[in-house]
Design a protein around this motif. Structure first.
Motif, PDB file in Angstrom:
ATOM      1  N   UNK A 181      -6.287  22.123   1.464  1.00  0.00           N
ATOM      2  CA  UNK A 181      -6.821  20.874   1.994  1.00  0.00           C
ATOM      3  C   UNK A 181      -5.681  19.971   2.432  1.00  0.00           C
ATOM      4  N   UNK A 182      -5.717  19.540   3.695  1.00  0.00           N
ATOM      5  CA  UNK A 182      -4.833  18.493   4.196  1.00  0.00           C
ATOM      6  C   UNK A 182      -5.542  17.162   4.008  1.00  0.00           C
ATOM      7  N   UNK A 183      -4.813  16.115   3.648  1.00  0.00           N
ATOM      8  CA  UNK A 183      -5.423  14.803   3.497  1.00  0.00           C
ATOM      9  C   UNK A 183      -4.415  13.710   3.817  1.00  0.00           C
ATOM     10  N   UNK A 184      -4.953  12.574   4.217  1.00  0.00           N
ATOM     11  CA  UNK A 184      -4.164  11.356   4.461  1.00  0.00           C
ATOM     12  C   UNK A 184      -4.962  10.217   3.880  1.00  0.00           C
ATOM     13  N   UNK A 185      -4.478   9.639   2.774  1.00  0.00           N
ATOM     14  CA  UNK A 185      -5.215   8.625   2.044  1.00  0.00           C
ATOM     15  C   UNK A 185      -4.297   7.483   1.643  1.00  0.00           C
ATOM     16  N   UNK A 186      -4.900   6.369   1.294  1.00  0.00           N
ATOM     17  CA  UNK A 186      -4.179   5.259   0.694  1.00  0.00           C
ATOM     18  C   UNK A 186      -4.461   5.289  -0.798  1.00  0.00           C
ATOM     19  N   UNK A 229       0.845  -1.189   0.000  1.00  0.00           N
ATOM     20  CA  UNK A 229       0.000   0.000   0.000  1.00  0.00           C
ATOM     21  C   UNK A 229       0.880   1.238   0.000  1.00  0.00           C
ATOM     22  N   UNK A 230       0.291   2.319  -0.436  1.00  0.00           N
ATOM     23  CA  UNK A 230       0.969   3.601  -0.402  1.00  0.00           C
ATOM     24  C   UNK A 230       0.087   4.570   0.377  1.00  0.00           C
ATOM     25  N   UNK A 231       0.609   5.083   1.471  1.00  0.00           N
ATOM     26  CA  UNK A 231      -0.106   6.075   2.264  1.00  0.00           C
ATOM     27  C   UNK A 231       0.421   7.446   1.876  1.00  0.00           C
ATOM     28  N   UNK A 232      -0.504   8.377   1.656  1.00  0.00           N
ATOM     29  CA  UNK A 232      -0.112   9.718   1.227  1.00  0.00           C
ATOM     30  C   UNK A 232      -0.580  10.748   2.251  1.00  0.00           C
ATOM     31  N   UNK A 233       0.355  11.536   2.725  1.00  0.00           N
ATOM     32  CA  UNK A 233       0.043  12.702   3.548  1.00  0.00           C
ATOM     33  C   UNK A 233       0.301  13.902   2.665  1.00  0.00           C
ATOM     34  N   UNK A 234      -0.731  14.702   2.422  1.00  0.00           N
ATOM     35  CA  UNK A 234      -0.557  15.786   1.469  1.00  0.00           C
ATOM     36  C   UNK A 234      -1.309  17.039   1.819  1.00  0.00           C
TER      37      UNK A 234
END
Length: 178
Positions: free
Chosen positions: A169-174, A150-155
């Motif tokens: 927008x802050x986000x944390x998604x796979x 998996x790849x987790x993204x903090x952006x």
């Protein structure tokens, strides 16, 4: 392993036109990540955010219509490749990468190319139908359960038109990379 290799400029363009009498109205929607509707475990197992319609920095499904265009440019660079896990836990951190991006696109019912101009009003393409955003992400490449990558993204993304989310927008998604 050295972390100073494999810098990448990734480009993607997508678009579609739908015709006919579709009873539900809009066929395509473009906008940011829907963080309220999906939780992180669901995104890892289903890949719900690995889709072509993400215009980061805007609310989900902000723009809709029977046509859409979307382009993404990303500069991806390695930061660290630790290749470590915690004792015998089935969680393994393979790598950490950075990503600087620009998204541009929109969804609409009729693209009006005649009223589009270049380099006017402080915009590269001056039209109310297209929208842009810029941002940065940290990517965490992990392996769960000895086999699920998996790849987790903090952006963070900031839309560049008035329809964008205020303050970005802050986000944390796979997700997975295209």
């Amino acid at each position: 392993r050295s972390s100073d290799q494999n810098h990448v400029l990734a480009l993607r363009a997508a678009g579609a036109v739908g015709g006919g009498e579709y009873p539900a109205g809009n066929r395509y929607f473009v906008g940011g990540y829907n963080l309220e509707r999906h939780d992180l475990p669901d995104t890892i197992t289903s890949g719900v955010f690995n889709r072509a319609f993400v215009l980061r920095g805007y609310a989900p499904n902000t723009f809709g219509g029977k046509e859409y265009v979307l382009g993404n440019a990303e500069y991806r660079f390695p930061i660290l490749a630790p290749d470590i896990g915690i004792s015998t836990l089935p969680v393994y951190l393979r790598r950490i990468d950075g990503n600087l991006f620009m998204d541009a696109g929109g969804a609409f019912n009729d693209f009006d190319a005649e009223n589009m101009a270049f380099f006017q009003h402080g915009r590269f393409i001056d039209t109310d139908l297209l929208h842009a955003s810029v941002g940065a992400e940290l990517w965490f490449g992990i392996t769960l359960g000895y086999g699920l990558n998996a790849q987790l993204r903090l952006g963070w993304a900031r839309g560049l038109t008035p329809d964008a989310l205020s303050g970005g927008q802050w986000y944390f998604v796979a997700a997975s990379a295209y």
